[in-house]
Design a protein around this motif. Structure first.
Motif, short mmCIF file in Angstrom:
data_model
loop_
_atom_site.label_atom_id
_atom_site.label_comp_id
_atom_site.label_asym_id
_atom_site.label_seq_id
_atom_site.Cartn_x
_atom_site.Cartn_y
_atom_site.Cartn_z
N ILE A 145 0.74 -1.31 -0.15
CA ILE A 145 -0.12 -0.41 -0.15
C ILE A 145 1.26 1.23 -0.10
O ILE A 145 2.06 1.31 0.68
N PRO A 146 0.28 2.52 -1.09
CA PRO A 146 1.07 3.53 -0.64
C PRO A 146 1.95 4.15 0.42
O PRO A 146 1.27 3.77 1.99
N ASP A 147 2.86 5.34 0.99
CA ASP A 147 3.37 5.11 1.55
C ASP A 147 2.90 6.13 2.59
O ASP A 147 2.67 6.73 3.31
N GLN A 148 1.92 7.23 1.50
CA GLN A 148 0.93 7.97 2.17
C GLN A 148 0.01 7.69 2.81
O GLN A 148 0.01 8.31 3.61
N MET A 149 -0.83 6.10 2.23
CA MET A 149 -1.64 5.83 3.25
C MET A 149 -1.01 5.23 4.16
O MET A 149 -1.69 5.65 5.25
N LEU A 150 -0.06 4.90 4.31
CA LEU A 150 1.14 4.33 5.11
C LEU A 150 0.76 5.45 6.47
O LEU A 150 1.02 5.18 7.77
N ALA A 151 1.13 6.97 6.16
CA ALA A 151 1.54 7.74 7.19
C ALA A 151 0.28 8.08 7.10
O ALA A 151 0.25 8.52 9.14
N TYR A 152 -0.77 8.06 6.77
CA TYR A 152 -2.09 8.79 7.77
C TYR A 152 -2.70 6.88 7.98
O TYR A 152 -3.61 7.81 9.15
N LEU A 153 -2.54 5.93 8.02
CA LEU A 153 -2.90 5.31 9.41
C LEU A 153 -2.46 4.99 9.66
O LEU A 153 -2.62 4.70 11.75
N SER A 154 -1.04 6.17 10.31
CA SER A 154 -0.71 6.07 11.30
C SER A 154 -0.11 7.29 12.56
O SER A 154 0.13 7.67 13.44
N GLU A 155 -0.85 8.15 11.55
CA GLU A 155 -1.09 10.25 12.05
C GLU A 155 -1.87 9.72 13.55
O GLU A 155 -3.40 9.38 13.35
N PRO A 156 -1.47 10.83 13.88
CA PRO A 156 -2.18 10.28 15.60
C PRO A 156 -3.38 10.83 15.89
O PRO A 156 -3.62 12.19 14.11
N LEU A 157 -4.98 10.86 16.30
CA LEU A 157 -6.14 11.01 15.39
C LEU A 157 -6.38 12.68 15.74
O LEU A 157 -6.28 13.22 17.11
N THR A 158 -6.63 13.59 15.52
CA THR A 158 -7.43 14.52 16.01
C THR A 158 -8.82 14.85 15.85
O THR A 158 -9.66 14.02 14.95
#
Length: 413
Positions: A242-255
């Protein structure tokens, strides 16, 4: 070894608008995955099956070693990762809803993996209405809802009540499981109907969901649920797919949730309206009873380092307090397990070996570890130990403490 895997998605995946042609390379090997929108078929190299981690649904093993199963799972994963912002927003919604849904599932002895089902059904939106007339978080038709004890009338449609509709879904899923003997088949019947599924089972003389020939929607249904589960709880294992950009979204802390963009099309109706906010903030009496008085998380063990070969892993998914159930943990730090170097984020698969009611102890044994860097599953032998004594077996003063986030110390046998 060079393996070329080409995933070509149909235009319904809307991949061309976002990734006209994207290459993802596994950092630990020369494995190359190409996503292209130029054709409508999927060419699949069975070598990829060796890269996928073990996958379970409600404790039942998913045969990802089978090419067709692996292809369908990866297709579902890729579809869900086509829209980064939308996936982030559905994570926000799940973070608000799961704490209400999970204790209701636990009270009815329904595996927690079913918390992902309403993401597929309604995007967890109470006012969602399908073309066939199904309504609510769990998408019940009026007749089914009434049979399950829900009120369906103007001004009081309990299909839109989060706690009551979840309890009704639990009763229905339990009924389906009792009739079919499998949670996987119960999920399929939830989508296709018990009568239609039983007809397929009798006609094909096959009781395994993964080998049944079903209509297109039901055939993909469980994979859509599994895709959410894997992306929410085990996304690191799919780096390179899966794309690196999506990995970043999946690991990003929720706001806190903000207004969505108009082009979010991964799931329908992602806007969290005021009625839905009310469902989260003021659950019904059943939801309140289930969450009231719950203990805080177990104090995290802090003595793992005094044991040679001791490692720590955090519980991600538990399927129930029954012997033979498979639980999934993620390592919280680098270390050595059974003589092998392991890394933070690696996935530990443990079996509930025993529950001693006399001593109130839970015994967990790990038999496999999936390396997220090497994309390989290793056999190993570890046991969960009491961090203060180093002895096998974990005290279980309260079943409510067995939930995601529980951190345990593991030691080689």
């Amino acid at each position: 070894m060079n393996l070329l895997v080409c995933f070509s998605l149909t235009t319904s995946l809307v991949m061309a608008s976002i990734y006209p042609f994207v290459n993802f390379r596994d950092k630990s090997s020369s494995h190359l995955v190409s996503v292209s929108s130029t054709t409508s078929t999927i060419a699949f190299d069975p070598g990829l099956t060796r890269m996928l981690p073990p996958v379970y649904f409600c404790g039942e093993s998913v045969p990802v070693h089978e090419e067709v199963v692996a292809r369908r799972l990866v297709s579902a994963l890729v579809r869900n990762t086509a829209h980064n912002q939308a996936m982030y927003r559905i994570r926000q919604r799940a973070a608000s809803f799961f704490p209400i849904i999970e204790p209701i599932l636990a009270r009815h002895h329904v595996p927690l993996d079913f918390k992902y089902l309403p993401l597929v059904e309604s995007a967890l939106r109470g006012f969602a209405v399908s073309r066939s007339g199904a309504v609510g978080y769990w998408q019940f038709m009026p007749g089914t809802a009434r049979e399950l004890g829900l009120s369906v009338r103007p001004g009081n449609d309990e299909r839109q009540n989060l706690a009551k509709s979840t309890a009704a879904a639990c009763r229905y899923l339990t009924y389906l499981h009792d009739r079919l003997g499998s949670w996987t088949l119960a999920a399929a019947a939830y989508n296709n109907g018990l009568g239609a599924l039983l007809s397929n089972i009798r006609r094909q003389q096959q009781r395994d969901y993964y080998y049944l020939r079903l209509n297109a929607e039901t055939g993909k249904y469980l994979y859509r649920i599994l895709a959410f589960k894997e992306l929410f709880s085990n996304y690191r294992s799919y780096e390179g797919l899966i794309p690196d950009q999506m990995l970043a979204y999946l690991s990003e802390p929720l706001t806190p949730e903000s207004e969505p963009n108009g082009d979010e099309v991964l799931l329908p109706e992602l806007i969290l309206d005021e009625a839905t906010r009310s469902a989260i903030n003021t659950p019904t009496q059943e939801g309140s009873e289930l969450t009231a008085g719950r203990n805080s998380d177990i104090p995290l063990p802090n003595a793992a380092d005094v044991f040679r070969g001791g490692i720590k892993a955090r519980l991600t998914e538990s399927t129930g307090l029954q012997r033979g159930q498979v639980w999934v943990f993620h390592l919280t730090r680098d270390g050595i397990a059974d003589g092998k170097e392991v890394e933070e984020g690696d996935v530990l698969y443990a079996i509930v070996e025993d529950i001693d009611l006399k001593t109130n102890k839970l015994y967990l044994r790990a038999d496999r570890l999936y390396s997220t860097t090497e994309k390989h599953t290793y056999n190993l032998a570890l046991s969960a130990v009491d961090a203060s004594t180093g002895r096998i077996g974990i005290k279980l003063p309260d079943v409510d403490q067995v939930k995601s986030g529980w951190l345990l110390t593991w030691k080689a046998l």
